[in-house]
Each structure stands twice: as C-alpha cells, then as structure tokens.
Design an enzyme around this catalytic site. Structure first.
Site, PDB file in Angstrom:
ATOM      1  N   GLY A 133      44.349 -39.047  48.093  1.00 35.24           N
ATOM      2  CA  GLY A 133      44.416 -38.848  49.534  1.00 35.24           C
ATOM      3  C   GLY A 133      43.856 -37.520  49.977  1.00 35.24           C
ATOM      4  N   GLY A 140      37.624 -36.212  58.411  1.00 35.22           N
ATOM      5  CA  GLY A 140      36.964 -36.935  57.323  1.00 35.22           C
ATOM      6  C   GLY A 140      35.961 -36.040  56.615  1.00 35.22           C
ATOM      7  N   ILE A 166      42.310 -44.910  52.378  1.00 33.03           N
ATOM      8  CA  ILE A 166      42.554 -44.566  50.983  1.00 33.03           C
ATOM      9  C   ILE A 166      42.453 -45.807  50.088  1.00 33.03           C
ATOM     10  N   PHE A 240      37.386 -31.047  45.687  1.00 32.78           N
ATOM     11  CA  PHE A 240      35.926 -31.119  45.577  1.00 32.78           C
ATOM     12  C   PHE A 240      35.482 -31.272  44.126  1.00 32.78           C
ATOM     13  N   GLY A 343      15.715 -65.402  52.477  1.00 34.78           N
ATOM     14  CA  GLY A 343      15.778 -66.112  53.753  1.00 34.78           C
ATOM     15  C   GLY A 343      17.217 -66.424  54.114  1.00 34.78           C
ATOM     16  N   GLU A 367      33.004 -40.603  49.869  1.00 36.45           N
ATOM     17  CA  GLU A 367      32.596 -39.546  48.907  1.00 36.45           C
ATOM     18  C   GLU A 367      31.535 -38.633  49.505  1.00 36.45           C
ATOM     19  N   GLY A 368      31.609 -38.421  50.822  1.00 34.54           N
ATOM     20  CA  GLY A 368      30.610 -37.610  51.524  1.00 34.54           C
ATOM     21  C   GLY A 368      29.540 -38.517  52.087  1.00 34.54           C
ATOM     22  N   THR A 369      29.319 -38.410  53.421  1.00 31.95           N
ATOM     23  CA  THR A 369      28.355 -39.330  54.042  1.00 31.95           C
ATOM     24  C   THR A 369      26.925 -38.944  53.651  1.00 31.95           C
TER      25      THR A 369
HETATM   26  P1  TGC Z   1      33.354 -24.566  51.286  1.00 31.50           P
HETATM   27  O1  TGC Z   1      33.852 -23.483  52.192  1.00 31.50           O
HETATM   28  O2  TGC Z   1      31.927 -24.636  50.938  1.00 31.50           O
HETATM   29  O3  TGC Z   1      34.217 -24.538  49.924  1.00 31.50           O
HETATM   30  C1  TGC Z   1      35.617 -24.494  49.912  1.00 31.50           C
HETATM   31  C2  TGC Z   1      36.056 -24.267  48.473  1.00 31.50           C
HETATM   32  O4  TGC Z   1      35.673 -25.378  47.677  1.00 31.50           O
HETATM   33  C3  TGC Z   1      34.725 -24.959  46.669  1.00 31.50           C
HETATM   34  N1  TGC Z   1      33.724 -26.022  46.587  1.00 31.50           N
HETATM   35  C4  TGC Z   1      33.568 -26.779  45.512  1.00 31.50           C
HETATM   36  N2  TGC Z   1      34.162 -26.751  44.304  1.00 31.50           N
HETATM   37  C5  TGC Z   1      33.793 -27.663  43.407  1.00 31.50           C
HETATM   38  N3  TGC Z   1      32.858 -28.608  43.679  1.00 31.50           N
HETATM   39  C6  TGC Z   1      32.252 -28.677  44.877  1.00 31.50           C
HETATM   40  N4  TGC Z   1      31.369 -29.641  45.133  1.00 31.50           N
HETATM   41  C7  TGC Z   1      32.602 -27.738  45.863  1.00 31.50           C
HETATM   42  N5  TGC Z   1      32.215 -27.517  47.147  1.00 31.50           N
HETATM   43  C8  TGC Z   1      32.914 -26.464  47.571  1.00 31.50           C
HETATM   44  C9  TGC Z   1      34.186 -23.651  47.149  1.00 31.50           C
HETATM   45  O5  TGC Z   1      33.725 -22.870  46.091  1.00 31.50           O
HETATM   46  C10 TGC Z   1      35.411 -23.060  47.802  1.00 31.50           C
HETATM   47  O6  TGC Z   1      36.288 -22.645  46.774  1.00 31.50           O
HETATM   48  P2  TGC Z   1      37.301 -21.400  46.951  1.00 31.50           P
HETATM   49  O7  TGC Z   1      38.142 -21.411  45.703  1.00 31.50           O
HETATM   50  O8  TGC Z   1      36.431 -20.199  47.105  1.00 31.50           O
HETATM   51  O9  TGC Z   1      38.116 -21.678  48.200  1.00 31.50           O
HETATM   52  O10 TGC Z   1      33.803 -25.951  51.895  1.00 31.50           O
HETATM   53  P3  TGC Z   1      33.619 -26.530  53.349  1.00 31.50           P
HETATM   54  O11 TGC Z   1      34.963 -26.713  53.942  1.00 31.50           O
HETATM   55  O12 TGC Z   1      32.604 -25.725  54.136  1.00 31.50           O
HETATM   56  O13 TGC Z   1      33.054 -27.983  52.988  1.00 31.50           O
HETATM   57  C11 TGC Z   1      31.760 -28.280  53.071  1.00 31.50           C
HETATM   58  C12 TGC Z   1      31.478 -29.805  52.868  1.00 31.50           C
HETATM   59  C13 TGC Z   1      31.120 -30.449  54.195  1.00 31.50           C
HETATM   60  C14 TGC Z   1      30.304 -29.898  51.946  1.00 31.50           C
HETATM   61  C15 TGC Z   1      32.688 -30.556  52.275  1.00 31.50           C
HETATM   62  O14 TGC Z   1      33.764 -30.446  53.096  1.00 31.50           O
HETATM   63  C16 TGC Z   1      32.411 -32.004  51.967  1.00 31.50           C
HETATM   64  O15 TGC Z   1      31.922 -32.345  50.891  1.00 31.50           O
HETATM   65  N6  TGC Z   1      32.782 -32.956  52.891  1.00 31.50           N
HETATM   66  C17 TGC Z   1      32.735 -34.389  52.599  1.00 31.50           C
HETATM   67  C18 TGC Z   1      34.146 -34.907  52.432  1.00 31.50           C
HETATM   68  C19 TGC Z   1      34.237 -35.955  51.365  1.00 31.50           C
HETATM   69  O16 TGC Z   1      33.357 -36.145  50.541  1.00 31.50           O
HETATM   70  N7  TGC Z   1      35.351 -36.665  51.353  1.00 31.50           N
HETATM   71  C20 TGC Z   1      35.574 -37.643  50.323  1.00 31.50           C
HETATM   72  C21 TGC Z   1      36.988 -38.174  50.376  1.00 31.50           C
HETATM   73  S1  TGC Z   1      37.441 -39.062  48.911  1.00 31.50           S
HETATM   74  C22 TGC Z   1      36.627 -40.513  49.020  1.00 31.50           C
HETATM   75  O17 TGC Z   1      35.843 -40.787  49.859  1.00 31.50           O
HETATM   76  C23 TGC Z   1      36.965 -41.466  47.933  1.00 31.50           C
HETATM   77  S2  TGC Z   1      36.183 -42.998  48.044  1.00 31.50           S
HETATM   78  C24 TGC Z   1      36.687 -43.591  46.561  1.00 31.50           C
HETATM   79  C25 TGC Z   1      36.148 -44.908  46.159  1.00 31.50           C
HETATM   80  O18 TGC Z   1      36.681 -45.952  46.637  1.00 31.50           O
HETATM   81  O19 TGC Z   1      35.260 -44.951  45.273  1.00 31.50           O
HETATM   82  P1  FAD Z   2      33.324 -38.449  60.241  1.00 36.28           P
HETATM   83  O1  FAD Z   2      33.560 -37.226  59.436  1.00 36.28           O
HETATM   84  O2  FAD Z   2      34.031 -38.585  61.541  1.00 36.28           O
HETATM   85  O3  FAD Z   2      31.738 -38.594  60.477  1.00 36.28           O
HETATM   86  C1  FAD Z   2      31.197 -39.516  61.417  1.00 36.28           C
HETATM   87  C2  FAD Z   2      29.674 -39.301  61.438  1.00 36.28           C
HETATM   88  O4  FAD Z   2      29.388 -37.967  61.835  1.00 36.28           O
HETATM   89  C3  FAD Z   2      29.043 -39.501  60.058  1.00 36.28           C
HETATM   90  O5  FAD Z   2      27.798 -40.137  60.201  1.00 36.28           O
HETATM   91  C4  FAD Z   2      28.849 -38.067  59.561  1.00 36.28           C
HETATM   92  O6  FAD Z   2      27.763 -37.968  58.651  1.00 36.28           O
HETATM   93  C5  FAD Z   2      28.566 -37.336  60.870  1.00 36.28           C
HETATM   94  N1  FAD Z   2      28.890 -35.911  60.779  1.00 36.28           N
HETATM   95  C6  FAD Z   2      30.103 -35.350  60.566  1.00 36.28           C
HETATM   96  N2  FAD Z   2      29.994 -34.013  60.514  1.00 36.28           N
HETATM   97  C7  FAD Z   2      28.692 -33.725  60.673  1.00 36.28           C
HETATM   98  C8  FAD Z   2      27.927 -32.514  60.695  1.00 36.28           C
HETATM   99  N3  FAD Z   2      28.495 -31.308  60.488  1.00 36.28           N
HETATM  100  N4  FAD Z   2      26.600 -32.598  60.877  1.00 36.28           N
HETATM  101  C9  FAD Z   2      25.995 -33.803  61.053  1.00 36.28           C
HETATM  102  N5  FAD Z   2      26.655 -34.980  61.047  1.00 36.28           N
HETATM  103  C10 FAD Z   2      27.979 -34.933  60.853  1.00 36.28           C
HETATM  104  N6  FAD Z   2      38.939 -40.980  51.518  1.00 36.28           N
HETATM  105  C11 FAD Z   2      39.869 -40.511  50.625  1.00 36.28           C
HETATM  106  O7  FAD Z   2      40.338 -39.380  50.741  1.00 36.28           O
HETATM  107  N7  FAD Z   2      40.280 -41.287  49.583  1.00 36.28           N
HETATM  108  C12 FAD Z   2      39.816 -42.555  49.375  1.00 36.28           C
HETATM  109  O8  FAD Z   2      40.195 -43.222  48.419  1.00 36.28           O
HETATM  110  C13 FAD Z   2      38.865 -43.079  50.317  1.00 36.28           C
HETATM  111  N8  FAD Z   2      38.421 -44.354  50.196  1.00 36.28           N
HETATM  112  C14 FAD Z   2      37.636 -44.896  51.165  1.00 36.28           C
HETATM  113  C15 FAD Z   2      37.317 -46.251  51.129  1.00 36.28           C
HETATM  114  C16 FAD Z   2      36.536 -46.821  52.123  1.00 36.28           C
HETATM  115  C17 FAD Z   2      36.254 -48.289  52.094  1.00 36.28           C
HETATM  116  C18 FAD Z   2      36.008 -46.008  53.156  1.00 36.28           C
HETATM  117  C19 FAD Z   2      35.118 -46.597  54.217  1.00 36.28           C
HETATM  118  C20 FAD Z   2      36.310 -44.657  53.218  1.00 36.28           C
HETATM  119  C21 FAD Z   2      37.149 -44.093  52.233  1.00 36.28           C
HETATM  120  N9  FAD Z   2      37.542 -42.739  52.297  1.00 36.28           N
HETATM  121  C22 FAD Z   2      38.446 -42.240  51.400  1.00 36.28           C
HETATM  122  C23 FAD Z   2      37.170 -41.929  53.449  1.00 36.28           C
HETATM  123  C24 FAD Z   2      35.754 -41.350  53.391  1.00 36.28           C
HETATM  124  O9  FAD Z   2      35.653 -40.331  52.460  1.00 36.28           O
HETATM  125  C25 FAD Z   2      35.400 -40.855  54.808  1.00 36.28           C
HETATM  126  O10 FAD Z   2      35.215 -42.005  55.603  1.00 36.28           O
HETATM  127  C26 FAD Z   2      34.163 -39.984  54.826  1.00 36.28           C
HETATM  128  O11 FAD Z   2      34.402 -38.749  54.178  1.00 36.28           O
HETATM  129  C27 FAD Z   2      33.655 -39.715  56.252  1.00 36.28           C
HETATM  130  O12 FAD Z   2      34.699 -39.341  57.105  1.00 36.28           O
HETATM  131  P2  FAD Z   2      34.893 -40.102  58.520  1.00 36.28           P
HETATM  132  O13 FAD Z   2      34.879 -41.565  58.262  1.00 36.28           O
HETATM  133  O14 FAD Z   2      36.083 -39.506  59.155  1.00 36.28           O
HETATM  134  O15 FAD Z   2      33.601 -39.776  59.349  1.00 36.28           O
END
Ligand code: TGC
Ligand code: FAD
Length: 388
Positions: A133, A140, A166, A240, A343, A367-369
């Site tokens: 979570g 997001g 989640i 991360f 088709g 996992e990050g858009t």
């Molecule tokens: P930022 O200020 O850059 O960093 C904060 C702290 O995190 C560290 N860090 C990392 N460490 C390891 N690996 C990485 N890739 C890291 N990126 C950053 C950084 O060094 C710092 O550490 P510390 O100890 O100095 O505090 O972070 P930010 O808040 O500016 O974030 C930037 C951004 C946009 C890239 C990040 O927030 C991001 O990647 N957003 C996307 C969110 C995301 O991917 N959510 C995924 C949710 S889980 C999911 O979707 C599961 S789906 C599962 C499935 O069904 O397969």
């Molecule tokens: P938002 O963050 O609201 O983004 C909406 C749009 O705005 C996107 O196109 C994005 O690229 C764009 N955007 C946002 N910020 C910026 C910016 N700075 N600049 C330009 N464009 C921007 N999460 C978990 O934690 N655990 C899970 O197990 C998990 N499983 C998932 C399973 C499914 C089926 C799905 C659909 C999602 C899941 N997620 C999970 C959540 C997923 O990680 C988020 O949906 C994703 O990180 C994007 O967040 P959001 O949907 O809130 O979109």
C-alpha cells in the site's frame, strides 16, 4: 518465413539453467493458466489456488535466498519468470511481482530477522498472500504527500488513513503499508488481516486486469505492535527501492504479453484469406508484423542488459524507468496493431489480444505512469526536476 520470437538469438546469452526455468514456467502457464484465464477475466474470477501454484514453481521471491524460502535465483531468472507469466496474463505476473518485489523484498531488505523468519517462508510458498500500500485516493504519482499516518502509543503505534488501487488487497493476509510517523518520516508497517479497524473493500467495475483483485486498505485507528514496523528504513527510499525491483520485472513481463499478441497475429495473418490471398501477403499487414518483431527485439535487448546490470548491483533507477516505460508502451502498441490484424475476431475472448491490451492499460499507469517515467529520464539528463 521465420516465426522465431528470438530474432537476435538472445537465447545464446542465457545459461542452461535460465532456459530450463523459462521452459518450466512456460509449461505451467500453458497447462494451468491458458485454459482458464479468459473465463477468469470475462467473469472477474480468481484463478483457483493461484498463489500456492506460483509458490510451487518458485515464482514467489525467486531472488530471495533459499534460507528464507526463496529460490535463490539471479535477476535474469526473475525477469524470464515474469516474461512467461505475463504471456499468460498480466494479472498472473502482477500477483507474482507484488508478492516478490513489493512484499518479500521489503521484508527481506528492511525487516528484522524475526520478521524475515516469521513471514518470508509462507510468502514464498504462497500460503500467505501479501499486498503493498503506497497509493492513496488523493496521492498517486506523488506519494511524498501521503496522508496515512502512525502515531506512537504504549507498545506500538496507531495507524490511520486509506490506500487505494491495491493489487490483491481483498485477498491479502498481510499488507506492507507506507505511512508517515509524527516526525514526517516514511515508515514501513506490516498490517495483518484481523487487526481491529483494518478493512479491504474491493474495487469493482474494472475493464482491465479482471483476473486480479484490486481494492482499498482502510485503517481506522488500527493498533500496530512495535514488532510490526520495518526497522531498516525511514524514508521514501523504502517504497521506491521496492518499485525498482517490480518495475524491472514489468519491463520483462510485458515482453511476454507482446510476444503472445505477435504470435497470435502472425498465425492468423498467414491463414486468414481475403481477396483470394492470405492477409499476410499484403504489405500493410507485413509492415505491422515487421514492426512488432523489431520493437519486441529492441525491448528484449534492453531488458537483458538491465538484468546484467541489476545482477551486478549497477542498474540505476533511471535506467529501470526507461526500460519500464519503453517496454510497456511497446507492448501496448503491439497489442493494438495485433488486434487490428485479427479484424472482428480481435475483439473476442477466443484470442488473447484484447485481454492483453486492456491489461496493459493498467500496466502503463501503475508502478509509475508513462509520463512520470519520462520525467525521471528528463531529470536525469538535464539535472532539472520537472516535478516541483
Ligand atoms: P525524491 O525526493 O526524488 O526522493 C525521495 C527519497 O527516495 C529516494 N529515491 C529512491 N530510492 C530508491 N529507488 C528509487 N527509484 C528512488 N527514487 C527516489 C531518494 O534518494 C530520497 O531518499 P532520502 O533517503 O534522501 O529521503 O522523491 P520525489 O517525492 O520527488 O518522487 C519523485 C517521483 C515522481 C519520481 C516518485 O514519486 C515516483 O516514482 N512516483 C510514481 C509513484 C509510483 O510509482 N507508485 C507506484 C505505486 S505501487 C504500484 O503501482 C504497484 S502495481 C503492482 C502490480 O499489480 O504489479
Ligand atoms: P495521478 O497521479 O493522479 O496522475 C494522473 C495523470 O497525471 C497521469 O497521466 C500522470 O502521468 C499525470 N501526472 C501526474 N503528475 C504529473 C506531473 N508532475 N507532470 C506531468 N504529468 C503528471 N498502487 C499501490 O500502491 N499498490 C498497488 O498494488 C497498486 N496496484 C494497482 C493496480 C491497478 C490495476 C492500478 C490501475 C493501479 C494500481 N496502483 C497501486 C496505483 C498506481 O500506482 C497509480 O495509479 C499510479 O501511481 C498513478 O497514480 P494515479 O492513478 O493517482 O494518477
């Protein structure tokens, strides 16, 4: 005609063990997943006994040491396993990658020895199901703004807040939850089903990943014993780091989905006749198929190299972002083109393409858009963050 989906002889870069692992997972998918996955997706049903079955083939925590129940394999093997699972369905790869990279990895990396011993062997066997979570209803792409909180109390903490979207929340026994403490530091919390105030409502009406359960994690003043806090990290680096592993696996997994679409389209194109000829004889259809195999091959090379770097602990998060973004976009494009080649037949469940296409619409967001990963690359090459 060359129907191979190993156009650049990538198999020569794999070991005998890699090939055996890939073959075993391929056979599992053909035997246990393909015959039922369309019905599971159409009717939004679980695949019976999926997690123990994945555990039995070593797909849960492949790179976690044997001592803790994992398979002790390398990163290339992990990638190959994800590829074969996603050739079956993204929901199967999701189940394995959440359990492996988002639940077992943080417990192994940031957990105490007691936590490792308590949870990892049953997670590896699939008798305990985990979820992760991080995302919240209002946060997001920017998890740093999370509102879920823990505050200290006698013997532990009180957890309040809500996570959304989640994977496996409705069926999970434990959740690795990321929450801010009173000092604003991000902490990892192990929440167990049955804890008072913890519920996991299911998210319904999805058009994507229908063979996988998605839900919320709701924390209404949940008491968390101190023993359930991950001691090894107090920052966003925790979640991360998990994402680095899961995104790497996705870069491999989607190649499997793309290959399944490509093979289906190629088979169809050489047999389906219009205007007295196979549709594969028309240049427009050849262009689609040729571009598909080209893009699949480029993605294979990217993920193979990433696995080598990751095994050497040299893969930078920015490289992982590039591979995740490129390969998911590639797979979506292949699925869309493949569907057109079939088709009208492309829209029915007799063929896997539409199911893959709809699944990939989630994979490109979670996992990050697509856009966030592009901005991570932009930041890396310019030194200027576009997020703030
Ligand atoms: P930022 O200020 O850059 O960093 C904060 C702290 O995190 C560290 N860090 C990392 N460490 C390891 N690996 C990485 N890739 C890291 N990126 C950053 C950084 O060094 C710092 O550490 P510390 O100890 O100095 O505090 O972070 P930010 O808040 O500016 O974030 C930037 C951004 C946009 C890239 C990040 O927030 C991001 O990647 N957003 C996307 C969110 C995301 O991917 N959510 C995924 C949710 S889980 C999911 O979707 C599961 S789906 C599962 C499935 O069904 O397969
Ligand atoms: P938002 O963050 O609201 O983004 C909406 C749009 O705005 C996107 O196109 C994005 O690229 C764009 N955007 C946002 N910020 C910026 C910016 N700075 N600049 C330009 N464009 C921007 N999460 C978990 O934690 N655990 C899970 O197990 C998990 N499983 C998932 C399973 C499914 C089926 C799905 C659909 C999602 C899941 N997620 C999970 C959540 C997923 O990680 C988020 O949906 C994703 O990180 C994007 O967040 P959001 O949907 O809130 O979109």
């Amino acid at each position: 005609m060359n129907p191979a989906v190993d156009y650049f002889n990538m198999d020569a870069l794999l070991t005998e063990e890699h090939l055996l692992i890939r073959e075993a997972v391929r056979q599992f998918v053909e035997r246990d997943i393909i015959p039922i996955v369309d019905q599971s997706a159409q009717h939004h049903l679980d695949i019976p006994g999926l997690m123990p079955k994945l555990g039995a083939i070593g797909a849960l925590g492949p790179y976690i040491p044997v001592k803790y129940g994992g398979a002790g394999l390398d990163q290339m093997a992990y990638g190959l396993i994800m590829q074969e699972l996603e050739a079956g369905d993204s929901a199967i790869r999701s189940a394995a990658s959440v359990q492996s990279s988002l639940v077992m990895y943080p417990i192994y990396t940031f957990g105490s020895e007691e936590q490792r011993i308590k949870y990892l062997p049953s997670l590896a066997a699939g008798t305990l199901i985990g979820c992760f979570g991080l995302t919240e209803p209002d946060h997001g792409s920017d998890p740093s703004a999370m509102e879920t909180k823990i505050r200290a109390t006698e013997g532990g903490y009180i957890l309040t807040g809500r996570k959304m979207w989640i994977t496996n929340a409705p069926i999970a026994d434990i959740a690795v939850v990321w929450a801010k403490d009173e000092g604003g530091l991000v902490r990892g919390v192990l929440v167990e089903r049955g804890m008072t105030g913890f519920s996991t409502p299911e998210t319904l009406n999805k058009w994507s990943l229908r063979a996988s359960k998605t839900g919320e994690l709701v924390f209404d003043e949940v008491f968390i014993p101190s023993a359930n806090i991950l001691p090894g990290v107090k920052s966003l680096r925790g979640p991360f780091s998990c994402l680095n592993s899961a995104r790497f696996g996705i870069s491999w997994g989607v190649i499997g989905a793309a290959i399944d679409c490509y093979k289906t389209a190629l088979r169809y194109a050489v047999t389906r006749e219009q205007f007295g000829k196979p549709i594969a004889s028309f240049q427009l259809q050849q262009k689609k198929l040729a571009e598909m195999i080209t893009e699949i091959t480029k993605a294979q090379l990217l993920s193979w190299r990433l696995a080598v770097l990751k095994e050497q602990d040299q893969a930078r998060p920015e490289q992982i972002s590039m591979a995740k973004r490129n390969n998911v976009a590639m797979a979506l494009q292949v699925a869309r083109e493949a569907r057109q080649i079939l088709g009208a037949m492309g829209i029915v469940g007799d063929y896997p393409i539409m199911r893959h296409m709809m699944n990939l619409e989630s994979v490109v967001t979670y996992e990050g858009t697509h856009d966030i990963h592009l901005l991570i690359t932009g930041n890396d090459i310019t030194g200027i963050s576009a997020f703030q």
